[in-house]
Design a protein around this motif. Structure first.
Motif, PDB file in Angstrom:
ATOM      1  N   THR A 439      88.923  99.631  55.415  1.00  0.00           N
ATOM      2  CA  THR A 439      88.793  99.683  56.869  1.00  0.00           C
ATOM      3  C   THR A 439      87.551  98.900  57.278  1.00  0.00           C
ATOM      4  O   THR A 439      86.459  99.157  56.770  1.00  0.00           O
ATOM      5  N   LEU A 440      87.733  97.968  58.183  1.00  0.00           N
ATOM      6  CA  LEU A 440      86.613  97.191  58.702  1.00  0.00           C
ATOM      7  C   LEU A 440      86.178  97.838  60.012  1.00  0.00           C
ATOM      8  O   LEU A 440      86.932  97.866  60.982  1.00  0.00           O
ATOM      9  N   PHE A 441      84.942  98.357  60.034  1.00  0.00           N
ATOM     10  CA  PHE A 441      84.492  99.198  61.138  1.00  0.00           C
ATOM     11  C   PHE A 441      83.561  98.474  62.108  1.00  0.00           C
ATOM     12  O   PHE A 441      82.772  97.598  61.729  1.00  0.00           O
ATOM     13  N   TYR A 442      83.639  98.929  63.362  1.00  0.00           N
ATOM     14  CA  TYR A 442      82.753  98.494  64.441  1.00  0.00           C
ATOM     15  C   TYR A 442      82.279  99.762  65.150  1.00  0.00           C
ATOM     16  O   TYR A 442      83.077 100.658  65.424  1.00  0.00           O
ATOM     17  N   ARG A 443      80.993  99.851  65.453  1.00  0.00           N
ATOM     18  CA  ARG A 443      80.457 101.042  66.113  1.00  0.00           C
ATOM     19  C   ARG A 443      80.912 101.128  67.575  1.00  0.00           C
ATOM     20  O   ARG A 443      80.873 100.139  68.288  1.00  0.00           O
ATOM     21  N   GLN A 444      81.292 102.344  68.009  1.00  0.00           N
ATOM     22  CA  GLN A 444      81.525 102.551  69.440  1.00  0.00           C
ATOM     23  C   GLN A 444      80.171 102.518  70.137  1.00  0.00           C
ATOM     24  O   GLN A 444      79.275 103.296  69.812  1.00  0.00           O
ATOM     25  N   GLN A 445      79.995 101.621  71.116  1.00  0.00           N
ATOM     26  CA  GLN A 445      78.697 101.396  71.740  1.00  0.00           C
ATOM     27  C   GLN A 445      78.643 101.789  73.213  1.00  0.00           C
ATOM     28  O   GLN A 445      77.593 101.678  73.843  1.00  0.00           O
ATOM     29  N   HIS A 446      79.786 102.230  73.771  1.00  0.00           N
ATOM     30  CA  HIS A 446      79.843 102.638  75.177  1.00  0.00           C
ATOM     31  C   HIS A 446      80.702 103.895  75.291  1.00  0.00           C
ATOM     32  O   HIS A 446      81.595 104.117  74.468  1.00  0.00           O
ATOM     33  N   ALA A 560      80.729 107.589  66.616  1.00  0.00           N
ATOM     34  CA  ALA A 560      82.114 107.215  66.344  1.00  0.00           C
ATOM     35  C   ALA A 560      82.205 105.750  65.921  1.00  0.00           C
ATOM     36  O   ALA A 560      81.470 104.898  66.410  1.00  0.00           O
ATOM     37  N   LEU A 561      83.122 105.484  64.997  1.00  0.00           N
ATOM     38  CA  LEU A 561      83.414 104.132  64.525  1.00  0.00           C
ATOM     39  C   LEU A 561      84.855 103.794  64.869  1.00  0.00           C
ATOM     40  O   LEU A 561      85.735 104.661  64.838  1.00  0.00           O
ATOM     41  N   ILE A 562      85.097 102.523  65.196  1.00  0.00           N
ATOM     42  CA  ILE A 562      86.444 102.031  65.457  1.00  0.00           C
ATOM     43  C   ILE A 562      86.772 101.054  64.332  1.00  0.00           C
ATOM     44  O   ILE A 562      86.013 100.118  64.084  1.00  0.00           O
ATOM     45  N   GLY A 563      87.901 101.273  63.671  1.00  0.00           N
ATOM     46  CA  GLY A 563      88.176 100.462  62.486  1.00  0.00           C
ATOM     47  C   GLY A 563      89.514  99.755  62.518  1.00  0.00           C
ATOM     48  O   GLY A 563      90.490 100.245  63.097  1.00  0.00           O
TER      49      GLY A 563
END
Length: 575
Positions: A439-446, A560-563
């Motif tokens: 899973t390639l993750f991106y941080r929830q920033q908003h 939370a992370l979005i993947g």
């Protein structure tokens, strides 16, 4: 001679076994029709930034949005370096560089070799806790010191002459406790301070902790045995039973030594306190103005609420004025903490004996005045964005943006850049397992955001799934993806709460080409949708709660992370 021969044969047997295991393991990675993701668009749209547009001499705080907690900062000349906690995310210890405290460049992670930092079997809130970073002018060396809850590492330290060129191997340090930082005095001597338990049999209450100091041997990179000393017992006032004195940092100003710590636990009672001494070994006297930073005194329903502030570090800014970085949260309208603990900044008034955070004892505002002469370039020219912004990724660059991270292992172990975008070769591991996931993750920033991606994929069995995952941890998450059932293709939405999974919605679909998947959130309300033609989106299920993606619901320390998720071990079976 016989023993040597037996040893040699055993070694050869072991080597062959390891090679066979490696080959077997590599075969487990599915190389067939792996999913290809492209055209990812993340868009943040928080109302606080619409209501507070920047003037020419202003910048936003938090400076690092999303899960970037426990900041520590140092300076060499005109260069500033800042690090944060990363827990089981990989690489460990994100690091940023700036020339002015406003515009930051992402340098990736300090602990970027899986052979030296391997959180492969840890919960997401284990791994790396609370780093410290210090430049030592006496030997022109940077030191990063941190606690690692994985692989029997404990407290470790790494060094470099240039943080932009990578770091040396971890050196294990022989002391217990957490939150270490290192300080170098004018005479070149080194000291390590950290949080620890009270001496055995002397714990007075739950949450009773102490701050210890050690002399540090710079030649051999170790704390000197027998030099440890408790310099703070409990906190500012032991009679009031203060909890979780931690995150200590030593400073020297005008011939005096200052010890700044967090107190009150990393929740609603969090604060920053400061002590002074004539020696780095104490005794330390607390300021009569403690706490010097907290948000615990204000109404819960205040607008644009920032809370849980503390765990701070100080640095002299480019305008010869002190600034402090610290963690805080921005909860949504239901007081949930989906963006996690973020890195904030405030100017610090140190014109008196003790430092005090300016406006750190009133409700924190979203904007700050920039140091004189600085131009705000956040989100431009390669600088990290803040406020409301859009991040677009087509996976055409050879160097993948550092905001994309792995969990419990390197992203490079499962991704490939191909002609159409990013291919994920799925592990036979689900997002619910304590293993490295594909899973390639991106941080929830908003709190208000949308995240969408184009997906080329046709599953071949019910064990195959690819799509988006919204993850707080392995026991609290949403899986939204494409899978197969009875040779038909389905799109499915699964909610996992406290380890129990439930299918929220599913629909049989006919894939003719690229499918677009999207998750949108407005505060606590999340909506998952898909477009088979890439344009006309259809909701899968109704609005659902983001409660399970909140730190104060799911527990732990991460946001939370979005993947972009793929698995060859799917158990989210359509109804």
């Amino acid at each position: 001679m016989k023993n040597k021969k037996i040893f040699f044969l055993s070694a050869v047997t072991l080597l062959c076994s390891l090679l066979m295991q490696a080959q077997s393991s590599s075969k487990k990675i599915k190389k067939g029709k792996s999913p290809i993701f492209s055209n990812v668009i993340y868009k943040g749209d928080d109302q606080v930034y619409k209501n507070n547009p920047l003037k020419e001499d202003e910048f936003y705080s938090p400076v690092l949005q999303g899960c970037y907690p426990d900041p520590a900062i140092t300076r060499k000349g005109d260069d500033y370096y800042m690090v944060c906690s990363s827990f089981a995310m990989f690489p460990g210890v994100p690091i940023f560089h700036s020339k002015d405290l406003v515009n930051w460049t992402d340098l990736g992670g300090v602990l970027d070799k899986v052979s030296e930092f391997n959180p492969h079997d840890t919960g997401i809130s284990a791994g790396i806790y609370a780093p410290g970073i210090t430049y030592n002018p006496h030997n022109d060396t940077f030191y990063m010191i941190v606690t690692a809850f994985t692989g029997n590492m404990g407290n470790i330290i790494v060094k470099t002459k240039d943080p932009k060129k990578g770091w040396g191997s971890p050196i294990k340090l022989d002391f217990n406790g957490i939150d270490p930082s290192i300080f170098f005095d004018d005479d070149g001597k080194g000291y390590v301070v950290h949080n620890d338990a009270p001496d055995k049999g002397k714990e007075l209450y739950n949450g009773h902790r102490v701050i210890k100091v050690w002399d540090y041997d710079l030649e051999n990179d170790k704390v000197i045995p027998g030099t440890d000393k408790i310099i703070v017992n409990g906190g500012v006032d032991l009679s009031k039973k203060p909890i979780w004195i931690e995150a200590p940092h030593l400073y020297k100003k005008d011939g005096h030594f200052y010890l700044m710590c967090a107190e009150g636990g990393t929740g609603g009672n969090h604060s920053e306190v400061v002590f002074m001494s004539e020696s780095p070994k104490g005794p330390f006297k607390p300021s009569s103005n403690n706490p010097i930073l907290t948000q615990r005194y204000f109404p819960q329903n205040r607008p644009n609420k920032v809370d849980w502030v503390g765990h701070a570090d100080l640095v002299l800014g480019p305008d010869n004025k002190y600034y402090g970085v610290f963690l805080g949260i921005r909860p949504n309208q239901k007081d949930r903490v989906n963006t996690g603990r973020e890195t904030f900044m405030l100017p610090v008034d140190w014109s008196g004996t003790f430092p005090v955070f300016e406006n750190g004892l009133v409700p924190i505002e979203p904007k700050l005045k920039m140091p004189k002469g600085v131009v705000n370039k956040t989100g431009r020219d390669g600088f990290f964005p803040n406020g409301n912004f859009m991040f677009t990724e087509n996976f055409t660059s050879e160097k993948l943006d550092y905001r994309w991270i792995g969990l419990r292992g390197p992203r490079e172990h499962f991704i490939s850049i191909v002609k159409k975008g990013l291919q994920i070769n799925p592990f036979p591991v689900s997002i619910k397992e304590l293993k490295p996931t594909s899973t390639l993750f991106y941080r929830q920033q908003h709190n208000t955001f949308s995240f969408s991606t184009a997906l080329d994929y046709k599953p071949e069995s019910e064990k195959d799934l690819a799509g988006i995952v919204c993850l707080q941890n392995e026991r609290f998450n949403y899986v939204f993806g494409i899978t197969q059932k009875d040779k038909d293709t389905y799109i499915v939405l699964e909610r996992t709460e406290n380890g129990k999974s439930e299918i929220i919605a599913s629909s049989k679909i006919d894939i003719k080409g690229t499918v677009r998947l999207q998750v949108e959130a407005v505060g606590d309300n999340y909506q998952f949708s898909y477009a088979l033609n890439g344009i006309d989106f259809k909701n899968l299920g109704s609005l659902i709660s983001g409660d399970i993606l909140s730190t104060n619901v799911a527990g732990g320390f991460t946001g939370a992370l979005i993947g972009l998720y793929a698995t060859a071990s799917n158990d989210a079976n359509p109804k």
